[in-house]
Design a protein around this motif. Structure first.
Motif, short mmCIF file in Angstrom:
data_model
loop_
_atom_site.label_atom_id
_atom_site.label_comp_id
_atom_site.label_asym_id
_atom_site.label_seq_id
_atom_site.Cartn_x
_atom_site.Cartn_y
_atom_site.Cartn_z
N ALA A 1 36.21 33.95 39.53
CA ALA A 1 36.34 32.16 39.71
C ALA A 1 37.71 31.71 39.05
O ALA A 1 37.61 30.54 39.30
CB ALA A 1 35.02 31.49 38.45
N ARG A 2 37.63 33.17 38.02
CA ARG A 2 39.27 32.14 37.52
C ARG A 2 40.13 33.39 36.94
O ARG A 2 39.14 34.36 37.33
CB ARG A 2 39.19 32.18 35.93
CG ARG A 2 38.39 32.41 35.34
CD ARG A 2 38.10 32.48 33.59
NE ARG A 2 36.72 32.43 33.09
CZ ARG A 2 37.06 33.31 32.04
NH1 ARG A 2 38.85 33.73 31.58
NH2 ARG A 2 36.07 33.80 30.93
N TYR A 3 41.28 33.52 36.51
CA TYR A 3 42.45 34.40 35.90
C TYR A 3 42.58 34.78 34.79
O TYR A 3 41.96 33.61 33.73
CB TYR A 3 43.95 34.11 37.28
CG TYR A 3 44.07 34.31 38.26
CD1 TYR A 3 43.76 35.70 39.04
CD2 TYR A 3 43.12 33.29 39.22
CE1 TYR A 3 44.03 35.49 40.06
CE2 TYR A 3 42.98 33.50 40.59
CZ TYR A 3 43.38 35.27 41.04
OH TYR A 3 43.31 34.94 42.17
N GLY A 4 43.04 35.77 33.79
CA GLY A 4 43.21 35.63 32.79
C GLY A 4 42.63 36.57 32.22
O GLY A 4 41.93 37.45 32.23
N ASP A 5 41.87 36.00 30.73
CA ASP A 5 40.89 37.36 30.37
C ASP A 5 39.55 36.55 30.42
O ASP A 5 38.95 35.72 30.38
CB ASP A 5 41.25 36.64 28.26
CG ASP A 5 40.21 37.56 27.82
OD1 ASP A 5 39.71 38.51 28.30
OD2 ASP A 5 40.63 37.83 26.20
N ALA B 1 33.95 43.28 31.77
CA ALA B 1 35.00 43.00 32.78
C ALA B 1 36.22 42.62 31.83
O ALA B 1 36.73 42.55 30.03
CB ALA B 1 35.10 41.18 32.93
N GLY B 2 37.78 42.54 32.56
CA GLY B 2 38.72 43.06 31.37
C GLY B 2 39.28 41.74 31.95
O GLY B 2 39.24 40.54 31.78
N HIS B 3 41.06 42.11 31.74
CA HIS B 3 42.34 41.32 31.93
C HIS B 3 42.33 41.00 33.73
O HIS B 3 42.43 42.09 34.43
CB HIS B 3 43.55 41.49 31.48
CG HIS B 3 42.94 40.50 30.41
ND1 HIS B 3 44.05 39.05 30.17
CD2 HIS B 3 43.13 41.53 28.83
CE1 HIS B 3 43.23 39.07 28.09
NE2 HIS B 3 43.14 40.34 27.72
N TYR B 4 42.48 39.65 34.15
CA TYR B 4 42.81 39.96 35.81
C TYR B 4 44.28 38.60 35.75
O TYR B 4 43.33 37.43 35.94
CB TYR B 4 41.58 39.94 36.68
CG TYR B 4 42.49 40.07 38.05
CD1 TYR B 4 42.77 41.07 38.67
CD2 TYR B 4 41.97 38.95 39.30
CE1 TYR B 4 43.28 41.60 39.40
CE2 TYR B 4 42.38 39.38 40.55
CZ TYR B 4 42.95 40.12 40.98
OH TYR B 4 42.79 40.10 41.77
N GLU B 5 45.17 39.05 35.77
CA GLU B 5 46.26 37.97 36.24
C GLU B 5 46.55 37.70 37.70
O GLU B 5 46.63 38.34 38.36
CB GLU B 5 47.03 37.88 35.18
CG GLU B 5 46.83 38.91 33.50
CD GLU B 5 46.87 37.29 33.17
OE1 GLU B 5 46.84 36.10 33.31
OE2 GLU B 5 45.95 37.41 31.90
N ARG B 6 46.51 36.66 37.74
CA ARG B 6 47.09 36.10 38.98
C ARG B 6 48.74 36.93 39.54
O ARG B 6 49.01 37.15 40.29
CB ARG B 6 47.27 34.54 39.31
CG ARG B 6 47.87 34.38 40.98
CD ARG B 6 47.10 32.26 41.01
NE ARG B 6 47.44 32.72 42.25
CZ ARG B 6 48.11 31.66 42.59
NH1 ARG B 6 47.80 30.56 41.62
NH2 ARG B 6 47.73 31.04 44.20
N ALA B 7 49.46 36.73 38.03
CA ALA B 7 50.84 37.16 38.87
C ALA B 7 50.88 38.58 39.28
O ALA B 7 50.75 39.53 38.66
CB ALA B 7 51.63 37.03 37.13
N GLY B 8 51.65 38.96 39.81
CA GLY B 8 52.18 39.55 40.94
C GLY B 8 50.91 40.32 41.77
O GLY B 8 50.85 41.69 42.20
N GLY C 1 36.95 46.63 33.99
CA GLY C 1 37.71 46.41 35.26
C GLY C 1 37.49 45.41 35.63
O GLY C 1 36.75 44.28 35.36
N LEU C 2 37.49 44.53 36.82
CA LEU C 2 36.80 42.75 37.60
C LEU C 2 35.62 43.27 38.09
O LEU C 2 35.61 42.02 37.75
CB LEU C 2 38.24 43.50 37.99
CG LEU C 2 38.01 42.37 39.22
CD1 LEU C 2 38.54 40.76 38.64
CD2 LEU C 2 39.11 42.14 40.64
N GLY C 3 35.07 43.89 38.21
CA GLY C 3 33.39 44.07 38.54
C GLY C 3 32.71 43.58 38.04
O GLY C 3 32.05 42.30 38.76
#
Length: 184
Positions: free
Chosen positions: A150-154, A128-135, A91-93
């Protein structure tokens, strides 16, 4: 385990593929260390009885494991408790690096903690996983940045995943790997 080859099931629930890739890597790593490994998504999980150890992994949505993994754990709880068991979430945490985000990111959400505690794995680890900005909505992006995203992506930390998988291999008394599998 003795001289027999330990049999390990790596069972995962994924939403967009990140958790599957981590599960595949864990399976390849344990195979390289000498285990007989079967990797399967939760909907095609094998019969658990023949396995010496089980690794469960799930993506996190809405502060909970995916519903199909939660249901699998609930319906196989007694069987899971009779195996050497490890659990991971994606997840994102763990990707949050700001002061507030680090505190929040290291807290195991209540629903995940309750499910984890119902099966008492040897270890639980959040990746952590993927977090894409799109959508992603503007308010959600703002909150992510505020909490230290700090950033998006992988956002996966493959060295952390490797170290955690190595602790499983050590617990199963597996041999040293001749080569470490590569990650995606």
């Amino acid at each position: 385990m003795g001289t027999t080859t330990p049999r390990v099931a790596v069972i995962y629930a994924t939403a967009q593929g990140s958790t599957r890739e981590i599960a595949d890597f864990i399976g390849a790593y344990l195979t390289a260390r000498g285990a007989a490994v079967e990797v399967a998504d939760v909907e095609h999980a094998p019969e658990l009885t023949p396995f010496d150890a089980i690794v469960l992994g799930s993506a996190v949505h809405d502060l909970a494991l995916l519903p199909e993994m939660a249901e699998f754990v609930r319906s196989h709880r007694h069987e899971l408790q009779t195996h050497s068991l490890w659990l991971f979430s994606v997840g994102l945490g763990p990707a949050l690096v700001g002061p507030a985000g680090r505190r929040i990111g290291h807290v195991v959400p209540r629903k995940i903690a309750a499910l984890r505690d119902s099966i008492t794995p040897r270890d639980f680890h959040a990746f952590a996983g993927h977090y894409e900005r799109a959508g992603v909505s503007l308010p959600a992006r703002a909150l992510y940045r505020l909490l230290g995203g700090a950033r998006y992506g992988d956002l996966r930390d493959w060295s952390d995943i490797t170290i955690w998988t190595d602790t499983i291999a050590q617990a199963l008394h597996l041999q040293q790997a001749q080569a470490t599998p590569t990650h995606p």
